[in-house]
Design a protein around this motif. Structure first.
Motif, short mmCIF file in Angstrom:
data_model
loop_
_atom_site.label_atom_id
_atom_site.label_comp_id
_atom_site.label_asym_id
_atom_site.label_seq_id
_atom_site.Cartn_x
_atom_site.Cartn_y
_atom_site.Cartn_z
N THR A 52 0.80 -1.22 0.00
CA THR A 52 0.00 0.00 0.00
C THR A 52 0.84 1.27 0.00
N ALA A 53 2.16 1.15 0.17
CA ALA A 53 3.03 2.33 0.21
C ALA A 53 3.32 2.83 -1.20
N PRO A 54 3.02 4.08 -1.48
CA PRO A 54 3.32 4.61 -2.82
C PRO A 54 4.82 4.64 -3.12
N SER A 55 5.65 4.77 -2.09
CA SER A 55 7.09 4.83 -2.30
C SER A 55 7.69 3.47 -2.65
N ALA A 56 6.89 2.41 -2.54
CA ALA A 56 7.37 1.06 -2.86
C ALA A 56 6.96 0.63 -4.26
N ALA A 57 6.65 1.59 -5.13
CA ALA A 57 6.17 1.26 -6.46
C ALA A 57 7.29 0.91 -7.44
N ALA A 58 8.55 1.08 -7.05
CA ALA A 58 9.67 0.75 -7.94
C ALA A 58 9.66 -0.75 -8.24
N PRO A 59 10.08 -1.12 -9.44
CA PRO A 59 10.07 -2.55 -9.82
C PRO A 59 10.86 -3.41 -8.85
N GLY A 60 10.25 -4.49 -8.41
CA GLY A 60 10.91 -5.44 -7.52
C GLY A 60 10.82 -5.13 -6.05
N THR A 61 10.38 -3.94 -5.70
CA THR A 61 10.34 -3.57 -4.28
C THR A 61 9.28 -4.35 -3.52
#
Length: 92
Positions: A54-63
């Motif tokens: 649910t964290a927008p900052s974790a949208a990077a690929p693979g995160t």
């Protein structure tokens, strides 16, 4: 409470409970301690997964997939999110 703050708390609880569970297993193996720490560890693991997804900052690929690593997934996600902040010049 923000999802990143929740993630930090849950990641710390997940890692600490794993260390305590393994310490208990290799030393005294107290069933009462296992009965307390097992559900705590499982709950922290599930909270890490939910907070990461649910964290927008974790949208990077693979995160987000790193959260699925038992025991250390939350710490891996926090490290990845921290790397993104450093690369963006602290504006993430």
């Amino acid at each position: 409470m923000s999802s990143v703050r929740t993630l930090r708390i849950a990641a710390a609880a997940e890692a600490a409970s794993l260390v305590l569970l393994l310490g208990n297993l290799f030393t005294v193996h107290a069933p009462a301690l296992s009965a307390l720490l097992g559900p705590l560890h499982g709950t922290a693991y599930l909270v890490v997964i939910a907070a990461t997804w649910t964290a927008p900052s974790a949208a990077a690929p693979g995160t987000r997939w790193r959260a699925l690593v038992p025991g250390l997934g939350g710490l891996l996600v926090l490290r990845r999110i921290g790397d993104g902040r450093a690369a963006a010049g602290g504006r993430a």
